[in-house]
Design a protein around this motif. Structure first.
Motif, PDB file in Angstrom:
ATOM      1  N   GLY A 167       0.291   2.133  -6.664  1.00  0.00           N
ATOM      2  CA  GLY A 167       0.823   2.036  -5.316  1.00  0.00           C
ATOM      3  C   GLY A 167       0.374   3.181  -4.424  1.00  0.00           C
ATOM      4  N   ARG A 198       4.150  -2.962  -0.146  1.00  0.00           N
ATOM      5  CA  ARG A 198       4.933  -3.814  -1.037  1.00  0.00           C
ATOM      6  C   ARG A 198       5.979  -4.599  -0.242  1.00  0.00           C
ATOM      7  N   ASP A 221       8.413  -8.724  -3.898  1.00  0.00           N
ATOM      8  CA  ASP A 221       7.567  -8.325  -5.028  1.00  0.00           C
ATOM      9  C   ASP A 221       8.436  -7.915  -6.211  1.00  0.00           C
TER      10      ASP A 221
END
Length: 509
Positions: free
Chosen positions: A259, A266, A270
């Protein structure tokens, strides 16, 4: 009247003496809605804290002059005004001084009600576990209350003077090498209390602000809001999502590197990212804290702006700046990226960094008594030691140490440390008053062991490094004490109790 009776009953259960009860404050009935109480005169106060003494004096004055501003929580008097606050944390946590009706100084943690179930109750349960209760390195739990106030929950614990961050800033000039060593030992002893016994506990939030210093200078682990207690024996991993751990004090394996290196945002839909938190995750963060103590406030992975990158690259840039090779070796293990290379806490506490002179020499002599290892070490390249150990002793001391032995000084090879080990072993077994005749001893030299380690301070470390490279040496009978084998998956043996009749029957078979 009922509440007065209940308070008196609690006092009697606490075993207070009549004289203490007379000095205690007589409480007026408590207002059910506000939890506030009035009092006719101050309670008996057992003064312990130095740093917070003025706050307690002011609290007593407020109790006398403005009783409406006082709140009673489980027989502890507190005023939730900023002047009585001693700490603030994440998730809107506030910490204040409070004074029990038994006269004991305490700290009270206040948290918004909607966070109590997830964090404050968890902390209460952890502090009530046998591992925490029995350890002098864990802050003491006193009481918990999530019913008296509709907006907040409360956790009351023993009072400490300050956290580790504050302590180091204030005492930076007074923290000696031996003091730093003891502080690190106490942090690891706290982790040992959590890790080494069932039900085992992961702290998961170690950092300088979550380690407290009491009035005697001892360190205690605190803040167990996101700690985790394994529900069954033999479990080693906790799958966790990011619960807001503090930047700079998170292990490498519990960071969302994908990430961080991605430009994608995101979505709420998710799937959550889970990380595998283990005991050795706590160990890496404990290594960061240990470095922070040794360097009096620095981070092993560099300035804040560089920490994440250096952690990702397994580059603890601060280690190269340490002048003590022994602590550098310990921290290099604890801070390593590979979990398998990190020590368990019991193994870390057996590192030469923590061993006394006597324990270090016991380790050296254990090595000397293993002929197989001596032959192995003779072929091993030994670093961190002088190239000619005979010159370190000097001609006169070498003659003194060889006196009464089977070999003369000329028969020893100054470049072979196996010879040096044999000389040390022989001397310790047959001291014969040699210490008094040695020229290179100092006024502080109290024993032959002390003398040898003054001349070769890194010798135990070098031997420790050699043995670590080959697992078979760790299992030698004489060395097992210094290299404990840890298997967390192995469940404790359940022993069955037998009656004397059954034992007699067994022997008669």
């Amino acid at each position: 009247m009922y509440k007065q009776h209940t308070a008196l009953k609690r006092e009697l259960l606490l075993g207070r003496t009549r004289s203490e009860q007379k000095k205690a404050k007589k409480l007026k009935p408590q207002d059910e809605k506000t939890g506030r109480t009035a009092a006719s005169r101050p309670i008996y106060w057992k003064q312990v804290s130095v740093k917070h003494r003025e706050k307690f004096k002011q609290l007593l004055k407020v109790w006398e002059s403005d009783p409406e501003s006082i709140t009673m929580v489980n027989d502890n008097v507190v005023c939730f005004a900023e002047e009585f606050a001693i700490g603030w944390g994440s998730r809107s946590t506030e910490v204040y001084i409070c004074l029990g009706t038994d006269g004991i100084e305490r700290a009270i943690k206040r948290l918004p009600k909607h966070l109590c179930k997830k964090f404050l109750k968890n902390e209460r349960d952890i502090l009530n576990s046998p591992n925490a209760v029995k350890s002098p390195r864990i802050v003491n739990y006193c009481s918990y209350d999530d019913t008296s106030n509709p907006d907040f929950g409360y956790l009351i614990v023993s009072l400490c003077e300050q956290n580790l961050e504050e302590f180091i800033k204030e005492e930076v000039e007074r923290i000696t090498e031996s003091c730093a060593r003891e502080m690190i030992r106490q942090v690891l002893e706290g982790l040992k209390a959590l890790h080494a016994k069932e039900p085992r506990i992961l702290h998961r939030d170690l950092k300088p602000t979550n380690i407290l210093v009491d009035v005697k200078g001892n360190l205690l682990l605190s803040d167990f809001g996101i700690a985790y207690k394994f529900p069954k024996q033999g479990a080693t991993t906790y799958l966790t999502s990011d619960e807001g751990e503090t930047h700079g004090w998170v292990p490498q394996e519990c960071i969302d590197w994908v990430g961080l290196y991605s430009d994608k945002i995101r979505k709420p839909s998710d799937a959550p990212i889970h990380f595998r938190w283990k005991e050795k995750s706590d160990i890496q963060v404990a290594g960061m804290v240990a470095f922070y103590i040794v360097t009096k406030g620095k981070h092993p992975f560099g300035p804040r702006i560089d920490q994440l990158k250096n952690l990702h690259d397994d580059n603890p840039v601060g280690l190269s700046k340490l002048s003590d090779h022994v602590v550098e070796d310990l921290l290099s293990q604890m801070l390593g990226r590979d979990l398998d290379e990190r020590p368990y806490v019991e193994q870390a506490l057996k590192h030469p960094f923590f061993l006394s002179f006597e324990e270090q020499m016991k380790f050296v002599q254990a090595v000397v008594n293993e002929p197989k290892f001596i032959n192995y070490a003779s072929e091993h390249r030994i670093s961190l030691l002088p190239t000619d150990w005979k010159r370190v002793f000097g001609h006169e001391d070498l003659n003194t140490l060889c006196r009464g032995g089977h070999r003369s000084p000329s028969e020893y090879n100054g470049s072979r440390y196996t010879d040096c080990l044999r000389l040390i072993g022989n001397t310790c077994q047959h001291p014969d008053g040699k210490l008094r005749q040695l020229k290179k001893k100092t006024p502080a030299t109290s024993s032959l062991e002390h003398y040898f380690l003054q001349l070769f301070p890194t010798l135990p470390l070098v031997l420790h490094q050699i043995i670590r490279e080959d697992p078979k040496w760790k299992t030698l009978p004489a060395l097992k004490e210094f290299f404990p084998v840890i298997d967390r998956r192995k469940r404790p043996i359940q022993t069955k109790a037998y009656t004397m009749y059954q034992i007699r029957e067994f022997h008669n078979v």
